[in-house]
Design an enzyme around this catalytic site. Structure first.
Site, PDB file in Angstrom:
ATOM      1  N   ARG A  99       9.513   7.814   4.664  1.00 47.58           N
ATOM      2  CA  ARG A  99       9.377   9.240   4.975  1.00 47.58           C
ATOM      3  C   ARG A  99       9.980   9.583   6.333  1.00 47.58           C
ATOM      4  NH1 ARG A  99       3.250  10.033   4.132  1.00 47.58           N
ATOM      5  NH2 ARG A  99       3.719  12.095   5.000  1.00 47.58           N
TER       6      ARG A  99
ATOM      7  N   ASP B 256       1.019   5.323   0.749  1.00 51.79           N
ATOM      8  CA  ASP B 256       0.249   6.280   1.530  1.00 51.79           C
ATOM      9  C   ASP B 256      -0.367   7.365   0.648  1.00 51.79           C
ATOM     10  OD1 ASP B 256       0.743   5.081   3.911  1.00 51.79           O
ATOM     11  OD2 ASP B 256       2.352   6.437   4.539  1.00 51.79           O
TER      12      ASP B 256
ATOM     13  N   ARG C  22       0.869  -1.171   0.000  1.00 54.49           N
ATOM     14  CA  ARG C  22       0.000   0.000   0.000  1.00 54.49           C
ATOM     15  C   ARG C  22       0.910   1.226   0.000  1.00 54.49           C
ATOM     16  NH1 ARG C  22      -2.919  -0.018   5.788  1.00 54.49           N
ATOM     17  NH2 ARG C  22      -3.935  -1.898   4.995  1.00 54.49           N
TER      18      ARG C  22
END
Lengths: 259, 259
Positions: free
Chosen positions: A194, A51, A49
């Site tokens: 991140r 974000d 997945r």
């Protein structure tokens, strides 16, 4: 027949890959378009997945469908039907139990930083105007290599069985007016890239000393790491699979060659 | 002191360069920001006008102001104050009568085409999925070279003294997944590059034969040429001036060297 779909997308308009109630996601758009074109209910399974707002230059999803005879023509029609910010690059036949998520042996992400103001890259790179010490950022990046517990770079409250990931590559490179961070691992935790980039930027700004980075990892606590870098600089760029998944395809192509 | 400002902008949010009533333009935004930072009413004169939606990688404008002591710091402050889609790259001292528009000896535009679907370049390149015959497009482009009357590629109703322009360079080049048309001339008529690109695309699609292009030019009538290519693929990339305009600057730099 099971297919792997290779696609890319601009993340700005999507709440990530995975279907969510009341939000528009890439998975939902792909499933809807495939179902209409193939005239059967299609469900796709993604390699992972991404974000909200994160881009993909190469994302892999698998689905089952009746055999698609002219794949080139099908890709053309699918691209014409999909919105402008999602593109399909390839459709590959796989063995029946190939799995886009479980069979992936590595994923590679890139984080793109625009050094100085660039009016053309506001949506596709994170703009940094302060000076960055790239040598120190690379020294810190090298601490990430190997199989380690990355809980310090994981979204708090993540419900995963293990925080161990094996990082194979983690490097900053200057490319023209951009600074690119490339990281490859067998798997990634949510928000991990991140959080890593945000922490390495703190090192580059001389706010966190390089020797703190192994200690941050050892703490296994998100609050010790730096802030998350913004989503719009992040791209999933590669997902790798073992060759055995494409045996059918290779056999077919060899049969063609031998004709 | 007269200054040349070198800047770039993403054209999407602007009705071109030149100030217009009731519309937001790049000139207006630049004038407002310069006036606030320099605490005097600043008027800027641009190298030309770009149409609504057209981008500039390098645009030159001149203005008069009190001497700016620390130009690097001023550029930094100006960039922080300007919106994200306009960037200032340089501030150059010129001789007092230097003129951004009248002293420009050549302008270069590039038109960017994305060959196939590309989710990341929707705002910055024109997407073409049909096959293009680039060899024919280059043959047609070579017909544009030289000093000629370009009324056939001028917006109808343009109020100009002469339709003559001297085209020095006109070439298509393949760069990865892009096809770039580069054209340099002493001057351009309004809408000229987009009308030329639209016509050359018709040649590339085999809708207009190459040998028709000199005839289209000879007609001096816009209706004989192809449609205009969309604005979002077009970039002003270079404006050139004679060295004599920057004599002051060169003298200053030489004085520094000799110290």
């Amino acid at each position: 027949m099971r297919y792997f779909l290779k696609l890319g997308y601009h993340g700005k308009n999507y709440f990530g890959w995975q279907i969510q109630p009341e939000q528009i996601t890439v998975q939902e758009v792909i499933e809807r378009c495939l179902s209409v074109l193939l005239r059967e209910k299609i469900e796709v399974v993604g390699a992972g997945r991404t974000d909200t707002g994160v881009h993909a230059k190469e994302f892999i999803a698998h689905f089952d469908a009746q055999q698609i005879k002219d794949r080139t023509h099908f890709i053309f029609r699918l691209n014409a039907f999909l919105p402008k910010d999602i593109a399909v690059y390839n459709l590959i036949e796989t063995i029946p139990d190939a799995h886009a998520r479980f069979d992936a042996v590595s994923r590679t992400y890139e984080y793109k930083i625009s050094v100085g103001k660039n009016p053309f890259w506001n949506e596709l790179a994170y703009q940094v105007t302060k000076n960055l010490n790239v040598a120190k950022m690379n020294e810190a990046a090298s601490c990430l290599i190997g199989k380690q517990n990355f809980q310090s770079f994981s979204r708090t409250g993540s419900d995963v069985k293990t925080y161990f990931c094996e990082v194979k590559e983690a490097l900053w490179k200057r490319e023209g007016d951009f600074l690119i961070f490339r990281i490859t691992a067998d798997r990634f935790l949510r928000n991990m890239v991140r959080a890593i980039v945000g922490t390495l930027l703190e090192v580059g700004y001389d706010k966190i000393p390089v020797q703190e980075v192994p200690k941050i990892i050892a703490q296994k606590d998100r609050s010790f790491a730096g802030p998350s870098a913004p989503a719009h600089g992040l791209y999933l760029v590669k997902v790798e699979y073992p060759q055995r998944l494409f045996l059918n395809k290779i056999k077919v192509e060899e049969a063609h060659k031998n004709q």
